[in-house]
Scaffold this motif. Structure first.
Motif, PDB file in Angstrom:
ATOM      1  N   TYR A 108      11.112  11.363   0.171  1.00 46.56           N
ATOM      2  CA  TYR A 108      10.657   9.998  -0.133  1.00 46.56           C
ATOM      3  C   TYR A 108       9.629  10.002  -1.266  1.00 46.56           C
ATOM      4  O   TYR A 108       9.705   9.204  -2.196  1.00 46.56           O
ATOM      5  CB  TYR A 108      10.024   9.330   1.092  1.00 46.56           C
ATOM      6  CG  TYR A 108      10.937   9.145   2.272  1.00 46.56           C
ATOM      7  CD1 TYR A 108      12.307   8.948   2.098  1.00 46.56           C
ATOM      8  CD2 TYR A 108      10.445   9.159   3.578  1.00 46.56           C
ATOM      9  CE1 TYR A 108      13.141   8.777   3.188  1.00 46.56           C
ATOM     10  CE2 TYR A 108      11.277   8.980   4.663  1.00 46.56           C
ATOM     11  CZ  TYR A 108      12.625   8.795   4.469  1.00 46.56           C
ATOM     12  OH  TYR A 108      13.448   8.619   5.540  1.00 46.56           O
ATOM     13  N   VAL A 141       9.574   2.506   6.010  1.00 46.86           N
ATOM     14  CA  VAL A 141      10.635   3.513   6.129  1.00 46.86           C
ATOM     15  C   VAL A 141      10.448   4.268   7.434  1.00 46.86           C
ATOM     16  O   VAL A 141       9.423   4.922   7.645  1.00 46.86           O
ATOM     17  CB  VAL A 141      10.603   4.517   4.957  1.00 46.86           C
ATOM     18  CG1 VAL A 141      11.790   5.471   5.055  1.00 46.86           C
ATOM     19  CG2 VAL A 141      10.622   3.786   3.615  1.00 46.86           C
ATOM     20  N   ARG A 163      15.610   1.490  -2.290  1.00 47.83           N
ATOM     21  CA  ARG A 163      14.306   1.269  -1.653  1.00 47.83           C
ATOM     22  C   ARG A 163      13.203   1.262  -2.707  1.00 47.83           C
ATOM     23  O   ARG A 163      12.318   0.419  -2.679  1.00 47.83           O
ATOM     24  CB  ARG A 163      13.987   2.396  -0.667  1.00 47.83           C
ATOM     25  CG  ARG A 163      14.962   2.493   0.451  1.00 47.83           C
ATOM     26  CD  ARG A 163      14.619   3.674   1.340  1.00 47.83           C
ATOM     27  NE  ARG A 163      15.745   3.929   2.218  1.00 47.83           N
ATOM     28  CZ  ARG A 163      15.831   4.937   3.052  1.00 47.83           C
ATOM     29  NH1 ARG A 163      14.844   5.803   3.144  1.00 47.83           N
ATOM     30  NH2 ARG A 163      16.880   5.089   3.820  1.00 47.83           N
TER      31      ARG A 163
END
Ligand code: TRP
Length: 388
Positions: free
Chosen positions: A127, A99, A87
């Motif tokens: 993240y 996301v 990603r």
């Protein structure tokens, strides 16, 4: 085509419609010559992924990626090498990234989603730590986006019960479920996942193999919606799977690495915890260390993990260790993982100090996702003739 029902649909601050359609990638399918593109078997998906990589390098701006995770705990190295690092790589190439923190999906295999808020925040932390940049990418929870859920009903009408019944990933999840009775959500969540992907008209979904059936269903839903309601134009793109090139990592017990099996090394684990987990990992009695996933899956998975962290091949790592045995292998794995994760763990600890920032990242992401979903729902209602 009919115009969207416009009530409640927002534009972004620049005044542009937020729901800019992302072009389809038919030429990728033609070039892949990997058989029908709607039959996403693993080898077809791999061939197509190679072609897609080329297109991404040439023109990242034509792609919108959606991917996500269930908030059931901290993310682990299987997630990281399977999809998370991909990603960030795509984001850095200039692809637009969404996301989803799939909160409703937690309820597929359990009655109650425990500690949801904490798990959601842990995911946001993971993240941010790996480099998802909220200034460029949208992190959101699907529970905060009502229009996304409203897409699910028309989507459900487009698939048959037998299609839902034969989904191999769902079957596997049922066999590991902690519920005594299988819920309706277990069978239908792949359609909800189609809504996760289609509400923002994502055309690229980086996934592991287990998610391929869901992606195939998403493509089916998109195609059938367009055929039934599109009046000659495509409301939804048929998104492509971008398969991770990293082979599957096993957990420390030699089975699939999974949060619920207690066999995973999390991104957030300390160096000591990592050492302990690796020390307890299953190996075999052969002293000579060799990379042979078919006959020595546990040893090979450890070699692969060290190799991924070192940016080398597992064969090279094995050659370094030679006949020094499993203890030497484990030492190499622990050191490689801890060294590789050190900066990620440091960033994670730093972000963890600032809860207000975490909340802000999420509420801004939710707001943006809501605007996109509202625009898509308006289009869907117009296409279905349900603007009252
Ligand atoms: N099913 C995914 C998982 O279990 C999570 C998920 C939800 C997802 N929605 C998605 C993944 C959309 C890719 C695209 O990890």
């Amino acid at each position: 085509m009919r115009g969207p029902c416009n009530h409640g649909v927002e534009t972004d601050p620049s005044g542009d419609p937020v729901n800019t359609a992302v072009p389809q990638t038919e030429d990728a399918g033609a070039a892949a010559s990997a058989g029908p593109t709607d039959t996403l078997g693993t080898s077809a998906a791999q061939a197509r992924s190679a072609v897609l990589e080329e297109l991404i390098r040439k023109d990242p701006g034509r792609f919108r990626v959606l991917t996500g995770d269930r908030p059931t705990g901290r993310l682990h190295l299987g997630h990281f090498f399977g999809t998370l690092h991909n990603r960030v790589r795509l984001q850095e190439l200039g692809v637009e990234l969404f996301v989803v923190i799939a909160d409703y999906q937690v309820l597929t295999d359990r009655d109650v989603a425990d500690n949801l808020l904490q798990h959601v925040e842990e995911l946001v932390l993971d993240y941010l730590a790996i480099g998802v940049d909220p200034a460029r990418s949208t992190i959101f929870t699907h529970g905060a986006v009502p229009a996304l859920n409203q897409l699910m009903l028309p989507f459900l009408s487009l698939v048959s019960v037998s299609e839902l019944n034969r989904n191999p990933t769902v079957k596997d999840e049922i066999s590991h479920s902690r519920q005594s009775a299988v819920s309706g959500l277990m069978f239908t969540y792949p359609v909800h996942q189609a809504a996760d992907i289609l509400f923002c008209k994502a055309n690229l979904v980086p996934v592991g193999q287990d998610q391929l059936p869901h992606l195939e269903l998403t493509r089916t839903v998109a195609r059938r919606f367009n055929d039934r309601y599109g009046a000659g134009s495509a409301v939804f793109p048929q998104p492509d799977a971008l398969l991770s090139s990293a082979p599957l990592l096993l957990g420390t017990d030699g089975t699939k690495m999974s949060k619920s099996r207690n066999n995973a090394i999390t991104l957030a684990a300390t160096a000591d915890e990592t050492a302990r987990l690796v020390k307890g990992a299953k190996t075999d009695s052969e002293r000579h260390i060799s990379y042979d996933p078919a006959t020595r899956p546990e040893v090979s998975s450890l070699l692969l993990l060290a190799a991924l962290c070192q940016g080398r091949s597992p064969e090279q790592v094995a050659a370094d260790i030679g006949s020094a045995g499993a203890a030497a292998l484990k030492k190499v794995v622990t050191e490689s993982v801890n060294e590789y994760l050190a900066p990620i763990r440091a960033r994670r600890a730093e972000y963890g100090q600032d809860r207000a920032h975490l909340r802000a990242v999420l509420s801004e992401g939710n707001e943006r996702a809501r605007a996109v979903a509202d625009a898509t729902l308006a289009e869907v209602r117009a296409a279905m003739n349900t603007c009252y």
